[in-house]
Design a protein around this motif. Sequence first.
Motif, PDB file in Angstrom:
ATOM      1  N   SER A   1      30.062 -24.625   4.999  1.00 18.07           N
ATOM      2  CA  SER A   1      28.844 -24.724   5.811  1.00 18.07           C
ATOM      3  C   SER A   1      27.794 -23.761   5.274  1.00 18.07           C
ATOM      4  O   SER A   1      28.086 -22.593   5.005  1.00 18.07           O
ATOM      5  CB  SER A   1      29.140 -24.396   7.279  1.00 18.07           C
ATOM      6  OG  SER A   1      30.025 -25.339   7.833  1.00 18.07           O
ATOM      7  N   LEU A   2      26.579 -24.274   5.176  1.00 12.33           N
ATOM      8  CA  LEU A   2      25.510 -23.494   4.563  1.00 12.33           C
ATOM      9  C   LEU A   2      24.210 -23.713   5.322  1.00 12.33           C
ATOM     10  O   LEU A   2      23.800 -24.847   5.559  1.00 12.33           O
ATOM     11  CB  LEU A   2      25.339 -23.948   3.104  1.00 12.33           C
ATOM     12  CG  LEU A   2      24.271 -23.277   2.246  1.00 12.33           C
ATOM     13  CD1 LEU A   2      24.626 -21.813   2.000  1.00 12.33           C
ATOM     14  CD2 LEU A   2      24.140 -24.014   0.909  1.00 12.33           C
ATOM     15  N   LEU A   3      23.578 -22.611   5.735  1.00  8.92           N
ATOM     16  CA  LEU A   3      22.255 -22.704   6.350  1.00  8.92           C
ATOM     17  C   LEU A   3      21.227 -22.838   5.233  1.00  8.92           C
ATOM     18  O   LEU A   3      21.191 -22.021   4.306  1.00  8.92           O
ATOM     19  CB  LEU A   3      21.960 -21.461   7.190  1.00  8.92           C
ATOM     20  CG  LEU A   3      20.571 -21.421   7.852  1.00  8.92           C
ATOM     21  CD1 LEU A   3      20.399 -22.559   8.845  1.00  8.92           C
ATOM     22  CD2 LEU A   3      20.338 -20.067   8.532  1.00  8.92           C
ATOM     23  N   VAL A   4      20.398 -23.874   5.330  1.00 10.77           N
ATOM     24  CA  VAL A   4      19.430 -24.158   4.270  1.00 10.77           C
ATOM     25  C   VAL A   4      18.083 -24.521   4.892  1.00 10.77           C
ATOM     26  O   VAL A   4      17.979 -24.720   6.102  1.00 10.77           O
ATOM     27  CB  VAL A   4      19.897 -25.338   3.384  1.00 10.77           C
ATOM     28  CG1 VAL A   4      21.223 -25.034   2.727  1.00 10.77           C
ATOM     29  CG2 VAL A   4      19.988 -26.634   4.209  1.00 10.77           C
ATOM     30  N   TYR A   5      17.071 -24.595   4.049  1.00 13.88           N
ATOM     31  CA  TYR A   5      15.835 -25.240   4.485  1.00 13.88           C
ATOM     32  C   TYR A   5      15.336 -26.160   3.381  1.00 13.88           C
ATOM     33  O   TYR A   5      15.575 -25.932   2.196  1.00 13.88           O
ATOM     34  CB  TYR A   5      14.765 -24.243   4.936  1.00 13.88           C
ATOM     35  CG  TYR A   5      14.168 -23.349   3.884  1.00 13.88           C
ATOM     36  CD1 TYR A   5      13.178 -23.801   3.011  1.00 13.88           C
ATOM     37  CD2 TYR A   5      14.554 -22.004   3.790  1.00 13.88           C
ATOM     38  CE1 TYR A   5      12.606 -22.964   2.074  1.00 13.88           C
ATOM     39  CE2 TYR A   5      13.981 -21.162   2.849  1.00 13.88           C
ATOM     40  CZ  TYR A   5      13.010 -21.644   1.997  1.00 13.88           C
ATOM     41  OH  TYR A   5      12.439 -20.811   1.061  1.00 13.88           O
ATOM     42  N   LEU A   6      14.670 -27.235   3.807  1.00 15.47           N
ATOM     43  CA  LEU A   6      14.131 -28.241   2.900  1.00 15.47           C
ATOM     44  C   LEU A   6      12.619 -28.283   3.053  1.00 15.47           C
ATOM     45  O   LEU A   6      12.091 -28.041   4.143  1.00 15.47           O
ATOM     46  CB  LEU A   6      14.709 -29.626   3.201  1.00 15.47           C
ATOM     47  CG  LEU A   6      16.187 -29.888   2.901  1.00 15.47           C
ATOM     48  CD1 LEU A   6      17.096 -29.200   3.908  1.00 15.47           C
ATOM     49  CD2 LEU A   6      16.472 -31.389   2.896  1.00 15.47           C
ATOM     50  N   GLN A   7      11.934 -28.607   1.966  1.00 24.01           N
ATOM     51  CA  GLN A   7      10.476 -28.724   1.985  1.00 24.01           C
ATOM     52  C   GLN A   7      10.039 -29.954   1.207  1.00 24.01           C
ATOM     53  O   GLN A   7      10.637 -30.295   0.188  1.00 24.01           O
ATOM     54  CB  GLN A   7       9.824 -27.488   1.353  1.00 24.01           C
ATOM     55  CG  GLN A   7       9.959 -26.202   2.149  1.00 24.01           C
ATOM     56  CD  GLN A   7       9.438 -25.014   1.367  1.00 24.01           C
ATOM     57  OE1 GLN A   7      10.042 -24.598   0.391  1.00 24.01           O
ATOM     58  NE2 GLN A   7       8.296 -24.480   1.792  1.00 24.01           N
ATOM     59  N   ASP A   8       8.998 -30.605   1.699  1.00 28.16           N
ATOM     60  CA  ASP A   8       8.422 -31.716   0.940  1.00 28.16           C
ATOM     61  C   ASP A   8       7.782 -31.203  -0.343  1.00 28.16           C
ATOM     62  O   ASP A   8       7.847 -31.851  -1.383  1.00 28.16           O
ATOM     63  CB  ASP A   8       7.376 -32.448   1.784  1.00 28.16           C
ATOM     64  CG  ASP A   8       7.997 -33.186   2.958  1.00 28.16           C
ATOM     65  OD1 ASP A   8       9.028 -33.844   2.763  1.00 28.16           O
ATOM     66  OD2 ASP A   8       7.450 -33.092   4.073  1.00 28.16           O
ATOM     67  N   ASP A   9       7.149 -30.045  -0.243  1.00 32.85           N
ATOM     68  CA  ASP A   9       6.493 -29.428  -1.397  1.00 32.85           C
ATOM     69  C   ASP A   9       7.196 -28.111  -1.710  1.00 32.85           C
ATOM     70  O   ASP A   9       7.005 -27.118  -1.007  1.00 32.85           O
ATOM     71  CB  ASP A   9       5.018 -29.175  -1.095  1.00 32.85           C
ATOM     72  CG  ASP A   9       4.282 -28.521  -2.262  1.00 32.85           C
ATOM     73  OD1 ASP A   9       4.906 -28.327  -3.328  1.00 32.85           O
ATOM     74  OD2 ASP A   9       3.085 -28.208  -2.102  1.00 32.85           O
ATOM     75  N   PRO A  10       8.012 -28.066  -2.749  1.00 34.79           N
ATOM     76  CA  PRO A  10       8.760 -26.841  -3.058  1.00 34.79           C
ATOM     77  C   PRO A  10       7.893 -25.672  -3.511  1.00 34.79           C
ATOM     78  O   PRO A  10       8.381 -24.553  -3.628  1.00 34.79           O
ATOM     79  CB  PRO A  10       9.712 -27.286  -4.175  1.00 34.79           C
ATOM     80  CG  PRO A  10       9.065 -28.471  -4.783  1.00 34.79           C
ATOM     81  CD  PRO A  10       8.334 -29.159  -3.675  1.00 34.79           C
ATOM     82  N   LEU A  11       6.596 -25.921  -3.754  1.00 35.10           N
ATOM     83  CA  LEU A  11       5.693 -24.835  -4.129  1.00 35.10           C
ATOM     84  C   LEU A  11       5.006 -24.224  -2.912  1.00 35.10           C
ATOM     85  O   LEU A  11       4.302 -23.219  -3.035  1.00 35.10           O
ATOM     86  CB  LEU A  11       4.628 -25.339  -5.112  1.00 35.10           C
ATOM     87  CG  LEU A  11       5.129 -25.858  -6.468  1.00 35.10           C
ATOM     88  CD1 LEU A  11       3.949 -26.270  -7.339  1.00 35.10           C
ATOM     89  CD2 LEU A  11       5.972 -24.818  -7.187  1.00 35.10           C
TER      90      LEU A  11
END
Length: 299
Positions: free
Chosen positions: A123-133
């Motif tokens: 299990s890993l807490l992550v975050y995602l973004q449409d724009d990685p910049l």
Amino acid sequence: MKMILTLTMILLATECRAQTSIRNQNSKIQSALNRGIEETNRINAVKAEEARKKAEEAQQRQEALRKVVAAAENSGKSLYGVHPDLNDARGGLYAKPVASYQIGDWGYSPKVITAVNVINKDSLLVYLQDDPLDTQIESAKFMILKGFDTSKVTTDIRFLLYHPVTITRTQTYNTAGGTTNTVLVLDRNDTFIDAQVAPVKNARAAARAKYEAFRKIIPPADATGAAVYDSFPEADRAQLIQDWKNEDAAIKQAIEFHLTKLKNMKGAGRTQQEKELAKYRSGLTRNKKNNPPYLKKVD
């Protein structure tokens, strides 16, 4: 006589003043025109410089994005490899913005994932973004990734996950500030994914088998155009003819494209375009005859 001379001098003086006035007026008009031209040139120069800077910034941003994505791709493949049916398992997640992810979604997410904290072995807490910049954390979507080995994951590593996942639940975790946060869970569920992918794979296998069977059909030597498909199963003829017409339209479009490019080309570039044009024209002739018949390839 003296009066005539006086009148003549007055008239000449008046004419001189009029001409001087006209010259002055013309000079003012010309000066105004020159100022207008100078201002227009200045504005155009400013606009050109702004456009150049924007293009340069866009190019720099594109290069920065390319580097981030390339690094994330390498990290993702190193961590978890690539699912064998990735293209068939895109599902609804593939085209969605992260803000729209919700329970019931499944598929492959092409978003760059940033590791925040390892919760346990899978299990890993992550975050995602449409724009990685994007450096604004408000644009990030925090989630928990489950079912993947976390032993090689380090904090802040960024990666692309080349595996489809499902979203069927939420999970609450404790934050560093002593509060709690409830987020969506990206679950690895191979059984579910296999069930979703199976019909697609079966349909493709059937299409490939049909394609190979059609390749063995030899129409009469004198058949041309749409009539070539008279030798094929009746149930498939309409689609085969439509595919052939679509190919004809695509070739014509390619010819127009290369003709347009040729208009202002010289040297080696023109020679290459002429070769491409000749290739498409030859293809158009072959496609019109259509014997052997055109068959749309199956991936």
